[in-house]
Design a protein around this motif. Structure first.
Motif, mmCIF file in Angstrom:
data_model
loop_
_atom_site.group_PDB
_atom_site.id
_atom_site.type_symbol
_atom_site.label_atom_id
_atom_site.label_comp_id
_atom_site.label_asym_id
_atom_site.label_seq_id
_atom_site.Cartn_x
_atom_site.Cartn_y
_atom_site.Cartn_z
ATOM 1 N N GLU A 12 0.812 -1.219 0.000
ATOM 2 C CA GLU A 12 0.000 0.000 0.000
ATOM 3 C C GLU A 12 0.851 1.278 0.000
ATOM 4 O O GLU A 12 0.324 2.371 -0.141
ATOM 5 N N TYR A 13 2.167 1.130 0.137
ATOM 6 C CA TYR A 13 3.069 2.287 0.152
ATOM 7 C C TYR A 13 3.686 2.497 -1.227
ATOM 8 O O TYR A 13 3.875 1.541 -1.982
ATOM 9 N N PRO A 14 4.062 3.749 -1.547
ATOM 10 C CA PRO A 14 4.747 3.998 -2.822
ATOM 11 C C PRO A 14 6.148 3.377 -2.795
ATOM 12 O O PRO A 14 6.650 2.983 -1.735
ATOM 13 N N ASP A 15 6.806 3.306 -3.946
ATOM 14 C CA ASP A 15 8.132 2.702 -4.043
ATOM 15 C C ASP A 15 9.203 3.493 -3.300
ATOM 16 O O ASP A 15 10.219 2.936 -2.896
ATOM 17 N N VAL A 16 8.988 4.793 -3.146
ATOM 18 C CA VAL A 16 9.921 5.645 -2.420
ATOM 19 C C VAL A 16 9.125 6.396 -1.359
ATOM 20 O O VAL A 16 8.107 7.003 -1.667
ATOM 21 N N VAL A 17 9.597 6.333 -0.116
ATOM 22 C CA VAL A 17 8.872 6.961 0.990
ATOM 23 C C VAL A 17 9.759 7.986 1.695
ATOM 24 O O VAL A 17 10.971 8.021 1.489
ATOM 25 N N SER A 45 19.378 4.984 1.611
ATOM 26 C CA SER A 45 18.511 6.096 1.227
ATOM 27 C C SER A 45 19.282 7.069 0.354
ATOM 28 O O SER A 45 20.504 6.950 0.197
ATOM 29 N N LEU A 46 18.554 8.022 -0.185
ATOM 30 C CA LEU A 46 19.136 9.129 -0.934
ATOM 31 C C LEU A 46 18.787 10.405 -0.202
ATOM 32 O O LEU A 46 17.658 10.557 0.273
ATOM 33 N N LYS A 47 19.734 11.306 -0.121
ATOM 34 C CA LYS A 47 19.437 12.595 0.483
ATOM 35 C C LYS A 47 19.371 13.613 -0.647
ATOM 36 O O LYS A 47 20.338 13.821 -1.373
ATOM 37 N N ILE A 48 18.223 14.215 -0.790
ATOM 38 C CA ILE A 48 18.011 15.228 -1.817
ATOM 39 C C ILE A 48 17.680 16.519 -1.096
ATOM 40 O O ILE A 48 16.628 16.643 -0.468
ATOM 41 N N PHE A 52 15.341 13.067 3.080
ATOM 42 C CA PHE A 52 15.737 11.715 2.721
ATOM 43 C C PHE A 52 14.633 11.076 1.891
ATOM 44 O O PHE A 52 13.451 11.214 2.200
ATOM 45 N N LYS A 53 15.044 10.344 0.873
ATOM 46 C CA LYS A 53 14.136 9.531 0.071
ATOM 47 C C LYS A 53 14.576 8.090 0.263
ATOM 48 O O LYS A 53 15.734 7.737 0.021
ATOM 49 N N ILE A 54 13.651 7.255 0.730
ATOM 50 C CA ILE A 54 13.986 5.886 1.098
ATOM 51 C C ILE A 54 13.238 4.912 0.194
ATOM 52 O O ILE A 54 12.005 4.882 0.198
ATOM 53 N N SER A 58 14.528 -0.970 0.505
ATOM 54 C CA SER A 58 15.574 -0.834 1.526
ATOM 55 C C SER A 58 15.013 -1.106 2.914
ATOM 56 O O SER A 58 15.693 -1.707 3.762
ATOM 57 N N ILE A 59 13.791 -0.685 3.151
ATOM 58 C CA ILE A 59 13.142 -0.934 4.443
ATOM 59 C C ILE A 59 12.841 -2.427 4.586
ATOM 60 O O ILE A 59 13.069 -3.031 5.634
#
Length: 67
Positions: A12-17, A45-48, A52-54, A58-59
């Motif tokens: 139910e979550y998007p691919d990036v949270v 994660s990525l830091k933009i 943070f974009k996770i 990864s989770i």
């Protein structure tokens, strides 16, 4: 079989949270703990900018103990 379970986990979550969604996905952990997991690299994660974009995977990898 494990791959199919991973696909359904958090469907139910998007691919990036974001951090707040990650906190909920991990059972309601606090933001401080969440940021520690991200900064230590335990959860990739990525830091933009300042946020943070996770990737959801990864989770999932963190929860099931795979990298």
């Amino acid at each position: 079989m494990v791959a199919k379970r991973k696909e359904r986990l958090f469907s139910e979550y998007p691919d990036v949270v974001g951090v707040e969604q990650m906190c909920v996905m991990l059972g309601g952990i606090g933001k401080r703990t969440a940021y520690e997991l991200l900064r230590s690299g335990e959860i990739r994660s990525l830091k933009i900018g300042k946020s943070f974009k996770i990737p959801k995977i990864s989770i999932i990898d963190y929860l099931v103990g795979t990298d």
